[in-house]
Design a protein around this motif. Structure first.
Motif, mmCIF file in Angstrom:
data_model
loop_
_atom_site.group_PDB
_atom_site.id
_atom_site.type_symbol
_atom_site.label_atom_id
_atom_site.label_comp_id
_atom_site.label_asym_id
_atom_site.label_seq_id
_atom_site.Cartn_x
_atom_site.Cartn_y
_atom_site.Cartn_z
ATOM 1 N N GLY A 183 1.111 12.266 16.151
ATOM 2 C CA GLY A 183 -0.101 12.708 16.831
ATOM 3 C C GLY A 183 -1.200 13.216 15.913
ATOM 4 O O GLY A 183 -2.181 13.784 16.374
ATOM 5 N N ILE A 184 -1.046 13.021 14.620
ATOM 6 C CA ILE A 184 -2.079 13.427 13.660
ATOM 7 C C ILE A 184 -2.988 12.212 13.472
ATOM 8 O O ILE A 184 -2.620 11.264 12.785
ATOM 9 N N ASN A 185 -4.172 12.243 14.105
ATOM 10 C CA ASN A 185 -5.008 11.052 14.119
ATOM 11 C C ASN A 185 -6.404 11.260 13.525
ATOM 12 O O ASN A 185 -7.225 10.365 13.588
ATOM 13 N N ARG A 186 -6.648 12.407 12.946
ATOM 14 C CA ARG A 186 -7.952 12.663 12.327
ATOM 15 C C ARG A 186 -7.795 12.649 10.808
ATOM 16 O O ARG A 186 -6.842 13.221 10.265
ATOM 17 N N PRO A 187 -8.708 11.974 10.107
ATOM 18 C CA PRO A 187 -8.561 11.788 8.658
ATOM 19 C C PRO A 187 -8.446 13.088 7.864
ATOM 20 O O PRO A 187 -7.633 13.177 6.945
ATOM 21 N N GLY A 188 -9.249 14.092 8.207
ATOM 22 C CA GLY A 188 -9.176 15.358 7.470
ATOM 23 C C GLY A 188 -7.812 15.996 7.574
ATOM 24 O O GLY A 188 -7.262 16.514 6.592
ATOM 25 N N GLU A 189 -7.230 15.938 8.747
ATOM 26 C CA GLU A 189 -5.897 16.504 8.955
ATOM 27 C C GLU A 189 -4.848 15.698 8.182
ATOM 28 O O GLU A 189 -3.903 16.261 7.626
ATOM 29 N N MET A 190 -5.020 14.376 8.126
ATOM 30 C CA MET A 190 -4.085 13.532 7.371
ATOM 31 C C MET A 190 -4.081 13.920 5.900
ATOM 32 O O MET A 190 -3.018 14.078 5.292
ATOM 33 N N VAL A 191 -5.275 14.098 5.326
ATOM 34 C CA VAL A 191 -5.388 14.462 3.915
ATOM 35 C C VAL A 191 -4.762 15.831 3.666
ATOM 36 O O VAL A 191 -4.065 16.039 2.667
ATOM 37 N N ARG A 192 -4.969 16.772 4.585
ATOM 38 C CA ARG A 192 -4.392 18.118 4.416
ATOM 39 C C ARG A 192 -2.866 18.113 4.523
ATOM 40 O O ARG A 192 -2.197 18.925 3.890
ATOM 41 N N ARG A 193 -2.300 17.220 5.295
ATOM 42 C CA ARG A 193 -0.856 17.214 5.528
ATOM 43 C C ARG A 193 -0.048 16.527 4.439
ATOM 44 O O ARG A 193 1.160 16.737 4.337
ATOM 45 N N VAL A 194 -0.679 15.650 3.642
ATOM 46 C CA VAL A 194 0.071 14.844 2.675
ATOM 47 C C VAL A 194 -0.401 15.151 1.260
ATOM 48 O O VAL A 194 -1.566 14.926 0.925
ATOM 49 N N ASN A 244 -9.345 6.367 3.296
ATOM 50 C CA ASN A 244 -10.346 5.516 3.937
ATOM 51 C C ASN A 244 -10.133 4.046 3.610
ATOM 52 O O ASN A 244 -10.286 3.185 4.484
ATOM 53 N N GLN A 245 -9.754 3.724 2.379
ATOM 54 C CA GLN A 245 -9.467 2.337 2.002
ATOM 55 C C GLN A 245 -8.286 1.804 2.806
ATOM 56 O O GLN A 245 -8.316 0.689 3.322
ATOM 57 N N CYS A 246 -7.258 2.612 2.910
ATOM 58 C CA CYS A 246 -6.051 2.210 3.632
ATOM 59 C C CYS A 246 -6.346 2.043 5.127
ATOM 60 O O CYS A 246 -5.927 1.051 5.739
ATOM 61 N N LEU A 247 -7.068 2.978 5.703
ATOM 62 C CA LEU A 247 -7.419 2.881 7.123
ATOM 63 C C LEU A 247 -8.277 1.651 7.379
ATOM 64 O O LEU A 247 -8.060 0.924 8.361
ATOM 65 N N ARG A 248 -9.233 1.380 6.514
ATOM 66 C CA ARG A 248 -10.113 0.220 6.665
ATOM 67 C C ARG A 248 -9.305 -1.083 6.654
ATOM 68 O O ARG A 248 -9.535 -1.977 7.469
ATOM 69 N N LYS A 249 -8.345 -1.171 5.725
ATOM 70 C CA LYS A 249 -7.518 -2.372 5.630
ATOM 71 C C LYS A 249 -6.695 -2.556 6.906
ATOM 72 O O LYS A 249 -6.576 -3.662 7.427
ATOM 73 N N ASN A 250 -6.154 -1.475 7.424
ATOM 74 C CA ASN A 250 -5.347 -1.557 8.648
ATOM 75 C C ASN A 250 -6.205 -1.895 9.870
ATOM 76 O O ASN A 250 -5.728 -2.561 10.786
ATOM 77 N N CYS A 306 0.855 -1.183 0.000
ATOM 78 C CA CYS A 306 0.000 0.000 0.000
ATOM 79 C C CYS A 306 0.894 1.236 0.000
ATOM 80 O O CYS A 306 1.783 1.379 0.844
ATOM 81 N N LYS A 307 0.632 2.106 -0.920
ATOM 82 C CA LYS A 307 1.471 3.299 -1.085
ATOM 83 C C LYS A 307 1.439 4.214 0.132
ATOM 84 O O LYS A 307 2.394 4.927 0.404
ATOM 85 N N TRP A 308 0.332 4.172 0.913
ATOM 86 C CA TRP A 308 0.127 5.175 1.949
ATOM 87 C C TRP A 308 0.218 4.660 3.385
ATOM 88 O O TRP A 308 0.250 5.461 4.317
ATOM 89 N N SER A 309 0.220 3.357 3.605
ATOM 90 C CA SER A 309 0.195 2.831 4.978
ATOM 91 C C SER A 309 1.352 3.353 5.827
ATOM 92 O O SER A 309 1.150 3.798 6.956
ATOM 93 N N LEU A 310 2.549 3.298 5.308
ATOM 94 C CA LEU A 310 3.710 3.741 6.086
ATOM 95 C C LEU A 310 3.626 5.236 6.395
ATOM 96 O O LEU A 310 4.006 5.675 7.490
ATOM 97 N N THR A 311 3.088 6.006 5.453
ATOM 98 C CA THR A 311 2.906 7.445 5.684
ATOM 99 C C THR A 311 1.878 7.675 6.788
ATOM 100 O O THR A 311 2.064 8.548 7.644
#
Length: 113
Positions: A40-51, A60-66, A27-32
Motif C-alpha cells: 500500500g505504499i504508492n507515493r514516490p516520496g514514501e518509497m524513497v524514505r522506506r528503502v 523515477n527511471q524505474c517507475l517510468r519504465k514500468n 532492474c535492481k529496484w523493480s521487484l522492491t
C-alpha cells in the motif's frame, strides 16, 4: 502411402514478453517497488524514505519504465503541493504472477543444489 498432416508450425520465443521480464528483473529496484505497492505504499516520496539506497532519480527511471510496459499506472492529483500515486494495472497483476512463478522456480533450483 499415407501422408501425415502437419498440424504444428515453428514455435517462436515470446520476444516482447521475454524482453519485459529481462528489463524488470535486470532492474535492481523493480521487484522492491512491486513489494512496496503490495503493502500500500504508492507515493514516490514514501518509497524513497522506506528503502535504503533508493534515490528519487533511480525510482523515477524505474517507475517510468514500468509505466511504458503497462505494468504500473500513474495518477496525478490537481492539488498544491502536487500529489502523485502509482498503482499496479490489471496487466501488471498478471505480469507479477509470472514473476512469482519465476521466483518459485528459482527457489526450487536452489533447493535441488
Amino acid at each position: 502411402m499415407k501422408t501425415i498432416e502437419k498440424n504444428f508450425s515453428k514455435k517462436v520465443a515470446p520476444s516482447k514478453a521475454a524482453l519485459m521480464v529481462q528489463a524488470v528483473c535486470g532492474c535492481k529496484w523493480s521487484l522492491t517497488i512491486y513489494q512496496l505497492l503490495g503493502y500500500g505504499i504508492n507515493r514516490p516520496g514514501e518509497m524513497v524514505r522506506r528503502v535504503d539506497g533508493l534515490t528519487t532519480k533511480v525510482l523515477n527511471q524505474c517507475l517510468r519504465k514500468n509505466i511504458e510496459f503497462g505494468i504500473l499506472a500513474r495518477t496525478s492529483y490537481n492539488e498544491v503541493p502536487p500529489r502523485v500515486e502509482y498503482e499496479v494495472t490489471e496487466f501488471g497483476s498478471k505480469f507479477m504472477k509470472v514473476l512469482d512463478e519465476l521466483e518459485q522456480l528459482q527457489n526450487e533450483i536452489y533447493s535441488n543444489e
